[in-house]
Design an enzyme around this catalytic site. Structure first.
Site, PDB file in Angstrom:
ATOM      1  N   ARG A  90      29.024 -54.705 -57.234  1.00  0.00           N
ATOM      2  CA  ARG A  90      30.093 -54.173 -57.836  1.00  0.00           C
ATOM      3  C   ARG A  90      30.718 -53.240 -56.605  1.00  0.00           C
ATOM      4  O   ARG A  90      30.216 -52.881 -55.847  1.00  0.00           O
ATOM      5  CB  ARG A  90      29.608 -53.192 -58.870  1.00  0.00           C
ATOM      6  CG  ARG A  90      29.314 -53.876 -60.249  1.00  0.00           C
ATOM      7  CD  ARG A  90      29.096 -52.985 -61.342  1.00  0.00           C
ATOM      8  NE  ARG A  90      27.667 -52.250 -61.063  1.00  0.00           N
ATOM      9  CZ  ARG A  90      27.574 -51.094 -60.749  1.00  0.00           C
ATOM     10  NH1 ARG A  90      28.713 -50.480 -60.286  1.00  0.00           N
ATOM     11  NH2 ARG A  90      26.473 -50.499 -60.381  1.00  0.00           N
ATOM     12  N   TYR A 125      31.682 -61.982 -58.441  1.00  0.00           N
ATOM     13  CA  TYR A 125      30.457 -61.087 -58.712  1.00  0.00           C
ATOM     14  C   TYR A 125      30.468 -60.604 -60.151  1.00  0.00           C
ATOM     15  O   TYR A 125      31.392 -59.932 -60.935  1.00  0.00           O
ATOM     16  CB  TYR A 125      30.323 -60.127 -57.909  1.00  0.00           C
ATOM     17  CG  TYR A 125      29.061 -59.368 -58.056  1.00  0.00           C
ATOM     18  CD1 TYR A 125      27.933 -59.816 -57.863  1.00  0.00           C
ATOM     19  CD2 TYR A 125      29.086 -58.065 -58.777  1.00  0.00           C
ATOM     20  CE1 TYR A 125      26.636 -59.070 -58.332  1.00  0.00           C
ATOM     21  CE2 TYR A 125      27.925 -57.295 -59.249  1.00  0.00           C
ATOM     22  CZ  TYR A 125      26.667 -57.955 -59.035  1.00  0.00           C
ATOM     23  OH  TYR A 125      25.598 -57.280 -59.401  1.00  0.00           O
ATOM     24  N   LYS A 151      30.447 -54.722 -68.113  1.00  0.00           N
ATOM     25  CA  LYS A 151      30.646 -53.237 -67.390  1.00  0.00           C
ATOM     26  C   LYS A 151      32.094 -52.736 -68.037  1.00  0.00           C
ATOM     27  O   LYS A 151      32.288 -51.514 -68.248  1.00  0.00           O
ATOM     28  CB  LYS A 151      30.431 -52.801 -66.037  1.00  0.00           C
ATOM     29  CG  LYS A 151      29.062 -53.532 -65.491  1.00  0.00           C
ATOM     30  CD  LYS A 151      27.823 -52.422 -66.096  1.00  0.00           C
ATOM     31  CE  LYS A 151      26.596 -52.803 -65.355  1.00  0.00           C
ATOM     32  NZ  LYS A 151      25.393 -52.035 -66.141  1.00  0.00           N
ATOM     33  N   HIS A 211      24.850 -46.615 -70.931  1.00  0.00           N
ATOM     34  CA  HIS A 211      24.378 -47.609 -69.985  1.00  0.00           C
ATOM     35  C   HIS A 211      22.736 -47.425 -70.259  1.00  0.00           C
ATOM     36  O   HIS A 211      22.116 -46.815 -69.448  1.00  0.00           O
ATOM     37  CB  HIS A 211      24.665 -47.153 -68.524  1.00  0.00           C
ATOM     38  CG  HIS A 211      24.103 -48.032 -67.475  1.00  0.00           C
ATOM     39  ND1 HIS A 211      23.978 -47.561 -66.228  1.00  0.00           N
ATOM     40  CD2 HIS A 211      23.946 -49.419 -67.409  1.00  0.00           C
ATOM     41  CE1 HIS A 211      23.657 -48.438 -65.406  1.00  0.00           C
ATOM     42  NE2 HIS A 211      23.569 -49.752 -66.157  1.00  0.00           N
ATOM     43  N   SER A 224      21.537 -47.706 -62.176  1.00  0.00           N
ATOM     44  CA  SER A 224      21.283 -49.207 -61.526  1.00  0.00           C
ATOM     45  C   SER A 224      20.138 -49.318 -60.629  1.00  0.00           C
ATOM     46  O   SER A 224      19.754 -48.540 -59.994  1.00  0.00           O
ATOM     47  CB  SER A 224      22.361 -49.722 -60.945  1.00  0.00           C
ATOM     48  OG  SER A 224      23.696 -49.544 -61.785  1.00  0.00           O
ATOM     49  N   ALA A 225      19.365 -50.359 -61.064  1.00  0.00           N
ATOM     50  CA  ALA A 225      18.230 -50.780 -60.256  1.00  0.00           C
ATOM     51  C   ALA A 225      17.318 -49.599 -60.210  1.00  0.00           C
ATOM     52  O   ALA A 225      16.388 -49.532 -59.131  1.00  0.00           O
ATOM     53  CB  ALA A 225      18.689 -51.179 -59.000  1.00  0.00           C
ATOM     54  N   CYS A 226      16.791 -49.150 -61.265  1.00  0.00           N
ATOM     55  CA  CYS A 226      15.714 -48.021 -61.380  1.00  0.00           C
ATOM     56  C   CYS A 226      14.876 -48.607 -62.405  1.00  0.00           C
ATOM     57  O   CYS A 226      13.836 -47.880 -62.924  1.00  0.00           O
ATOM     58  CB  CYS A 226      16.264 -46.733 -62.062  1.00  0.00           C
ATOM     59  SG  CYS A 226      16.825 -45.784 -60.888  1.00  0.00           S
ATOM     60  N   LYS A 252      15.338 -50.506 -65.224  1.00  0.00           N
ATOM     61  CA  LYS A 252      15.626 -50.702 -66.765  1.00  0.00           C
ATOM     62  C   LYS A 252      14.912 -52.069 -67.563  1.00  0.00           C
ATOM     63  O   LYS A 252      14.370 -52.120 -68.410  1.00  0.00           O
ATOM     64  CB  LYS A 252      16.874 -50.516 -66.896  1.00  0.00           C
ATOM     65  CG  LYS A 252      17.346 -49.260 -66.780  1.00  0.00           C
ATOM     66  CD  LYS A 252      18.595 -48.731 -67.824  1.00  0.00           C
ATOM     67  CE  LYS A 252      20.013 -49.542 -68.118  1.00  0.00           C
ATOM     68  NZ  LYS A 252      20.884 -49.633 -66.874  1.00  0.00           N
ATOM     69  N   THR A 253      15.361 -53.091 -66.703  1.00  0.00           N
ATOM     70  CA  THR A 253      14.974 -54.318 -67.172  1.00  0.00           C
ATOM     71  C   THR A 253      13.590 -54.440 -67.402  1.00  0.00           C
ATOM     72  O   THR A 253      12.875 -54.960 -68.600  1.00  0.00           O
ATOM     73  CB  THR A 253      15.394 -55.513 -66.336  1.00  0.00           C
ATOM     74  OG1 THR A 253      16.868 -55.365 -66.101  1.00  0.00           O
ATOM     75  CG2 THR A 253      15.055 -56.830 -66.960  1.00  0.00           C
ATOM     76  N   ASP A 278      20.350 -53.287 -70.964  1.00  0.00           N
ATOM     77  CA  ASP A 278      21.436 -52.527 -69.987  1.00  0.00           C
ATOM     78  C   ASP A 278      22.475 -51.546 -70.692  1.00  0.00           C
ATOM     79  O   ASP A 278      22.952 -50.545 -70.167  1.00  0.00           O
ATOM     80  CB  ASP A 278      22.257 -53.865 -69.364  1.00  0.00           C
ATOM     81  CG  ASP A 278      23.026 -53.184 -68.063  1.00  0.00           C
ATOM     82  OD1 ASP A 278      22.516 -52.394 -67.394  1.00  0.00           O
ATOM     83  OD2 ASP A 278      24.132 -53.571 -67.876  1.00  0.00           O
ATOM     84  N   ASN A 334      20.688 -57.983 -54.104  1.00  0.00           N
ATOM     85  CA  ASN A 334      21.191 -57.776 -55.230  1.00  0.00           C
ATOM     86  C   ASN A 334      21.417 -59.055 -55.828  1.00  0.00           C
ATOM     87  O   ASN A 334      22.334 -59.541 -56.630  1.00  0.00           O
ATOM     88  CB  ASN A 334      22.521 -57.092 -54.965  1.00  0.00           C
ATOM     89  CG  ASN A 334      23.084 -56.582 -56.707  1.00  0.00           C
ATOM     90  OD1 ASN A 334      22.276 -56.403 -57.397  1.00  0.00           O
ATOM     91  ND2 ASN A 334      24.529 -56.558 -56.408  1.00  0.00           N
ATOM     92  N   ARG A 342      20.746 -62.241 -58.479  1.00  0.00           N
ATOM     93  CA  ARG A 342      20.664 -62.011 -59.921  1.00  0.00           C
ATOM     94  C   ARG A 342      20.249 -63.130 -60.835  1.00  0.00           C
ATOM     95  O   ARG A 342      20.465 -64.381 -60.135  1.00  0.00           O
ATOM     96  CB  ARG A 342      22.066 -61.537 -60.488  1.00  0.00           C
ATOM     97  CG  ARG A 342      22.601 -60.284 -59.889  1.00  0.00           C
ATOM     98  CD  ARG A 342      21.940 -59.115 -60.620  1.00  0.00           C
ATOM     99  NE  ARG A 342      22.436 -57.882 -60.031  1.00  0.00           N
ATOM    100  CZ  ARG A 342      22.628 -56.794 -60.774  1.00  0.00           C
ATOM    101  NH1 ARG A 342      22.257 -56.853 -62.139  1.00  0.00           N
ATOM    102  NH2 ARG A 342      22.948 -55.592 -60.192  1.00  0.00           N
ATOM    103  N   ARG A 353      15.614 -42.133 -59.872  1.00  0.00           N
ATOM    104  CA  ARG A 353      14.593 -42.243 -58.900  1.00  0.00           C
ATOM    105  C   ARG A 353      14.514 -41.116 -58.093  1.00  0.00           C
ATOM    106  O   ARG A 353      15.521 -40.768 -57.136  1.00  0.00           O
ATOM    107  CB  ARG A 353      15.351 -43.615 -58.208  1.00  0.00           C
ATOM    108  CG  ARG A 353      14.446 -44.260 -57.025  1.00  0.00           C
ATOM    109  CD  ARG A 353      15.319 -45.243 -56.288  1.00  0.00           C
ATOM    110  NE  ARG A 353      15.222 -46.512 -57.180  1.00  0.00           N
ATOM    111  CZ  ARG A 353      14.065 -47.284 -57.109  1.00  0.00           C
ATOM    112  NH1 ARG A 353      13.254 -47.423 -56.136  1.00  0.00           N
ATOM    113  NH2 ARG A 353      14.081 -48.408 -58.060  1.00  0.00           N
TER     114      ARG A 353
HETATM  115  C1  OXD Z   1      24.325 -52.404 -62.820  1.00  0.00           C
HETATM  116  C2  OXD Z   1      24.263 -53.633 -63.519  1.00  0.00           C
HETATM  117  O1  OXD Z   1      24.654 -52.510 -61.582  1.00  0.00           O
HETATM  118  O2  OXD Z   1      23.601 -53.768 -64.431  1.00  0.00           O
HETATM  119  O3  OXD Z   1      23.983 -51.338 -63.522  1.00  0.00           O
HETATM  120  O4  OXD Z   1      24.415 -54.634 -62.982  1.00  0.00           O
HETATM  121 MN    MN Z   2      23.501 -51.868 -65.353  1.00  0.00          MN
END
Ligand code: OXD
Ligand code: MN
Length: 587
Positions: A70, A198, A207, A227, A249-251, A253-254, A276, A363, A365, A396
């Site tokens: 992003r 992207y 988003k 979010h 992001s990238a902490c 969540k998934t 997300d 990054n 995906r 984080r």
């Molecule tokens: C983010 C995503 O960057 O979900 O939060 O891609």
């Molecule tokens: Mn996200």
């Protein structure tokens, strides 16, 4: 397929006149359409097929090396009044933004097909769902939107019935970073995105619509677009609690959304509702209910392995689109942290050479339908969504934030959410590893002034009677030597168990100036290799660090000027006074 809705037809006609595509394709969302587009992209090299035996129906897309994340510095919110966008957003005057975008889109689809994608964010029959139409010249966007959203004929039917939809116009343009803009017009409910293919910049349902435009609309209509992941935790007795968690992001969540209970808690079940985005609405009984507007995942690949996220690891072995991963000699996808295989080609398709950096882009995906996940909850399709017991914020943080704490009230919880901060990661362009404030993990995604956003959150005190409790977690606390203190991943369920027990008034806690913390013995650590001393650090506060943090948060909040609600600053003052008092007593 065309449409009976005049407003939609005339917008499509007008865009076609402006962008001059060779042909127009209205997407019906069928499997046949998906396969036809895949065939087309295999033929022109946009996709390559991965090993059909071990990764059936999986494809690799290599993006332009300049277009891998992003672009927050090129993302704008265009409101008539600059203050409505707030200093949390880049702002452009709507008239200037339109003029700039017209220049870019002029004739940009010559030689290309223009795809019209009607989509519905949320279950088609849900009164909480909202629809949009994305026009794009990227077939890669179409197949990703097919996996991520409910798109095609059914969505179009709903749009024709309702007569309203968010307009999203996208072109990959020349993929020139100098000619790349992602602009939002919340007052017009429209989005224009040029020059990037992207995910977060191009899959406009995600988003751009489900967070930036939806957050603005939610404020007008009395709900929240957040979010947040949504996960259901089922106890051995069969009681299910749903919690919504907001992390930058990238902490992880998934990973949390797909958590697998550790051996010690093997009789618990975990259901994924979303990884997300959550849309939260007060219901008639005074509870907050959540739907996940998406129907698929666009997750970070590196680090995914059977230990960190077995559900995701298995889920991406079929019917998956990979973007910017490496490949093995057997043409399987490969990424750092996979723990299996070795890379032969890197994410740019070059022979792998460690001197060129990571084999998979950090990054890189996966895109996959939510139904691929074995922890998929059938309630993802429930029009009424699920009731939320707890809201959990987290970041984080190497230090400052303890493992978990509970806010003392809704208003205090809003301060806790507003205080979310994290060390940056590869999901956004820019320096990695610096602390940045990310209130409610919405810094890149809130479509209006954060001051107004905090006031909107506070207003839920009046909107509903059974507000969820609010918590804060930090899985990333480190020892001086850089080692993580808490094992994380599946073991996080032990912390979530305390959260549920607090919601059920079953667990004890110690009151501190920043909130209620568990005593070390309140967290089940059976069979965990963690010392008493470490648990002591994780379940206590460093008053001086917390005071510095609270002072810095106060300054940050004041930065939003008159729009910062006084009630929020009052909360900050209460916490600061309690910390100062506690320091004075100790000295
Ligand atoms: C983010 C995503 O960057 O979900 O939060 O891609
Ligand atoms: Mn996200």
């Amino acid at each position: 397929m065309t449409t009976t809705l005049a407003a939609l037809q005339s917008w499509v006609d007008q865009v076609a006149t402006q962008t001059q595509p060779d042909s127009i394709h209205w997407c019906d969302g069928s499997e046949a359409e998906y396969q036809q587009l895949v065939k087309l992209m295999l033929a022109d090299g946009t996709l390559t097929k991965l090993n059909e035996k071990t990764y059936p129906n999986c494809y690799l897309h290599r993006s332009d090396p300049n277009d891998v994340a992003r672009v927050e510095h090129l993302t704008y919110v265009c409101t008539e009044d600059e203050d409505d966008a707030g200093q949390n957003n880049n702002w452009m005057n709507p008239a200037d933004a339109h003029a700039r975008m017209v220049g870019l889109f002029e004739g940009c689809m010559r030689g290309r097909t223009m795809y019209v994608i009607p989509y519905c964010m949320g279950p088609i029959g849900s009164c909480f769902a909202r629809c949009g139409v994305e026009i794009t010249d990227s077939p890669y966007v179409v197949i990703n939107m097919k996996l991520m959203t409910r798109m095609g004929s059914q969505a179009l039917e709903r749009i024709e019935k309702e007569g309203t939809f968010v307009r999203g116009l996208h072109s990959t343009g020349e993929l020139d970073p100098e000619r790349r803009f992602i602009v939002h017009f919340p007052e017009e409910r429209s989005i224009m995105s040029y020059g990037s293919g992207y995910g977060g910049n191009a899959l406009l349902g995600k988003k751009c619509h489900a967070l930036r435009i939806a957050s603005y609309q939610a404020r007008e209509e009395g709900w929240l677009a957040e979010h947040m992941l949504i996960v259901g935790l089922e106890s051995p007795e069969g009681a299910v609690h749903y919690i919504a968690c907001a992390f930058p992001s990238a902490c992880g969540k998934t990973n949390l959304a797909m958590l697998i209970p550790p051996e010690e808690l093997h009789d618990w079940k975990v259901w994924t509702l979303g990884d997300d985005i959550a849309w939260l609405h007060p219901d008639d009984t005074g509870k907050l209910r959540a739907i996940n507007p998406e129907s698929g995942y666009f997750g970070v690949v590196p680090g995914t392995n059977p230990k960190t996220n077995k559900n995701a690891y298995d889920m991406i072995t079929h019917d998956t689109i990979f973007t910017n991963v490496a490949t093995t000699a057997d043409n399987e996808p490969w990424w750092e942290g996979k723990k299996e295989g070795t890379p032969a080609k890197d994410w740019q398709g070059r022979d792998y050479d460690a001197a060129n950096g990571p084999a998979a882009h950090p990054n890189s995906r996966f895109t996959v339908a939510a139904t691929n996940n074995r922890a998929y909850s059938n309630l993802c399709d429930a029009p009424e969504g699920v009731p939320i017991s707890a809201i959990v914020f987290g970041g984080r943080r190497k230090n400052v934030a303890p493992l978990v704490y509970e806010a003392k009230s809704w208003e205090h919880g809003v301060l806790v959410g507003a205080g979310t901060a994290s060390e940056t990661t590869a999901a956004m362009v820019g320096e990695v590893g610096v602390i940045r404030r990310d209130p409610m993990a919405m810094k890149p995604f809130c479509g209006y002034n954060f001051g107004d956003y905090f006031a909107h959150w506070l207003s839920f005190r009046e909107r509903t009677t059974h507000l969820p409790k609010i918590f804060h977690v930090n899985w990333f606390r480190q020892h001086e030597n850089g080692e993580f203190m808490w094992p994380g991943f599946g073991e996080n369920l032990r912390v979530l168990q305390w959260i549920i027990d607090r919601c059920e008034h079953r667990a004890d806690a110690q009151e501190t100036p920043i909130g209620f913390l568990p005593h070390p013995c309140d967290i089940d650590t059976k069979d965990l290799d963690i010392s008493e001393e470490t648990m002591g650090i994780l379940t206590s506060i460093n008053t001086r660090q917390c005071r510095d943090e609270t002072i810095s948060l106060g300054k940050y909040l004041e930065g939003f000027g008159e729009r910062t609600p006084k009630a929020l600053l009052d909360q900050q003052r209460i916490v600061l006074d309690a910390l100062s008092e506690s320091l004075a007593k100790a000295s």
